[in-house]
Design a protein around this motif. Structure first.
Motif, PDB file in Angstrom:
ATOM      1  N   VAL A 193     -11.140  36.566  -0.397  1.00  0.00           N
ATOM      2  CA  VAL A 193     -11.441  35.140  -0.281  1.00  0.00           C
ATOM      3  C   VAL A 193     -12.242  34.681  -1.494  1.00  0.00           C
ATOM      4  O   VAL A 193     -11.931  33.658  -2.113  1.00  0.00           O
ATOM      5  CB  VAL A 193     -12.197  34.839   1.032  1.00  0.00           C
ATOM      6  N   SER A 205     -15.208  26.123  -0.643  1.00  0.00           N
ATOM      7  CA  SER A 205     -13.763  26.091  -0.451  1.00  0.00           C
ATOM      8  C   SER A 205     -13.244  24.657  -0.542  1.00  0.00           C
ATOM      9  O   SER A 205     -14.000  23.693  -0.458  1.00  0.00           O
ATOM     10  CB  SER A 205     -13.400  26.691   0.909  1.00  0.00           C
ATOM     11  N   PHE A 220      -6.595  25.298   2.821  1.00  0.00           N
ATOM     12  CA  PHE A 220      -6.532  26.101   4.041  1.00  0.00           C
ATOM     13  C   PHE A 220      -5.155  25.949   4.667  1.00  0.00           C
ATOM     14  O   PHE A 220      -4.574  24.863   4.662  1.00  0.00           O
ATOM     15  CB  PHE A 220      -7.588  25.647   5.060  1.00  0.00           C
ATOM     16  N   LYS A 277      -6.995  27.331   9.872  1.00  0.00           N
ATOM     17  CA  LYS A 277      -8.222  26.676   9.398  1.00  0.00           C
ATOM     18  C   LYS A 277      -9.309  26.612  10.458  1.00  0.00           C
ATOM     19  O   LYS A 277     -10.480  26.869  10.168  1.00  0.00           O
ATOM     20  CB  LYS A 277      -7.886  25.280   8.885  1.00  0.00           C
ATOM     21  N   LYS A 302     -13.518  26.474  10.390  1.00  0.00           N
ATOM     22  CA  LYS A 302     -14.023  27.008   9.113  1.00  0.00           C
ATOM     23  C   LYS A 302     -15.400  27.649   9.307  1.00  0.00           C
ATOM     24  O   LYS A 302     -16.360  27.329   8.624  1.00  0.00           O
ATOM     25  CB  LYS A 302     -14.057  25.937   8.033  1.00  0.00           C
ATOM     26  N   PHE A 331      -9.662  31.871   6.672  1.00  0.00           N
ATOM     27  CA  PHE A 331      -9.141  31.896   5.301  1.00  0.00           C
ATOM     28  C   PHE A 331      -7.773  32.565   5.184  1.00  0.00           C
ATOM     29  O   PHE A 331      -7.230  32.693   4.094  1.00  0.00           O
ATOM     30  CB  PHE A 331     -10.134  32.591   4.359  1.00  0.00           C
ATOM     31  N   TYR A 378      -5.111  31.225   2.789  1.00  0.00           N
ATOM     32  CA  TYR A 378      -5.793  30.199   1.990  1.00  0.00           C
ATOM     33  C   TYR A 378      -5.198  30.140   0.592  1.00  0.00           C
ATOM     34  O   TYR A 378      -4.957  31.160  -0.033  1.00  0.00           O
ATOM     35  CB  TYR A 378      -7.292  30.517   1.911  1.00  0.00           C
ATOM     36  N   ASN A 379      -4.952  28.945   0.111  1.00  0.00           N
ATOM     37  CA  ASN A 379      -4.445  28.700  -1.235  1.00  0.00           C
ATOM     38  C   ASN A 379      -3.017  29.189  -1.418  1.00  0.00           C
ATOM     39  O   ASN A 379      -2.586  29.495  -2.521  1.00  0.00           O
ATOM     40  CB  ASN A 379      -5.361  29.316  -2.303  1.00  0.00           C
TER      41      ASN A 379
END
Length: 138
Positions: A14, A32, A37, A42, A45, A51, A54-55
């Motif tokens: 992460v 973040s 997310f 999500k 959080k 996570f 994530y991305n």
């Protein structure tokens, strides 16, 4: 590279996805970006599990001819004078619903004509407009 889409990732995975030097879950949460997310994970959080994925990339890069006219965009594509833009993942140029100038898909591409493989389309800066044209017909 996104955080893995499973629960076998670590805090370091992460931290590597978030710019800065986070060393705790709290720092990762604070620094973040909400839009990165995966909505399926999500939650509130407040957990490392939030996570997951994530991305994850939601765009794909594409090399396009670009110009202020349809003809100029077609010529640019033919000479290899291309620009890199990003479209929603899984969409082809002729039917793409959006065009971005960054891989995160957060900045719209500039207004102009874009071409690929003999097809040219007008991007208004917010959406594609008009009908798809063929470079050979110009």
């Amino acid at each position: 590279m996104a955080v893995p889409n499973n629960y076998s990732f670590k805090l370091s995975d992460v931290a590597n996805e978030i710019p800065g030097g986070q060393s705790s879950l709290e720092e990762c949460i604070t620094e973040s970006t909400d839009s990165l997310f995966d909505p399926a994970y999500k939650g509130s959080k407040n957990s490392l599990r939030n996570f997951r994925n994530y991305n994850a990339s939601t765009t794909t890069s594409v090399s396009l001819g670009f110009g202020s006219t349809a003809s100029a965009a077609c010529t640019a594509q033919g000479t290899g004078n291309n620009v890199t833009r990003y479209m929603p993942l899984g969409q082809g140029f002729s039917t793409a619903t959006h065009l971005y100038s960054n891989s995160a898909g957060t900045t719209n591409a500039p207004y102009g004509y874009y071409s690929q493989s003999g097809i040219v389309r007008l991007w208004s800066g917010n959406s594609f407009s008009g009908s798809t044209q063929f470079c050979g017909a110009l």
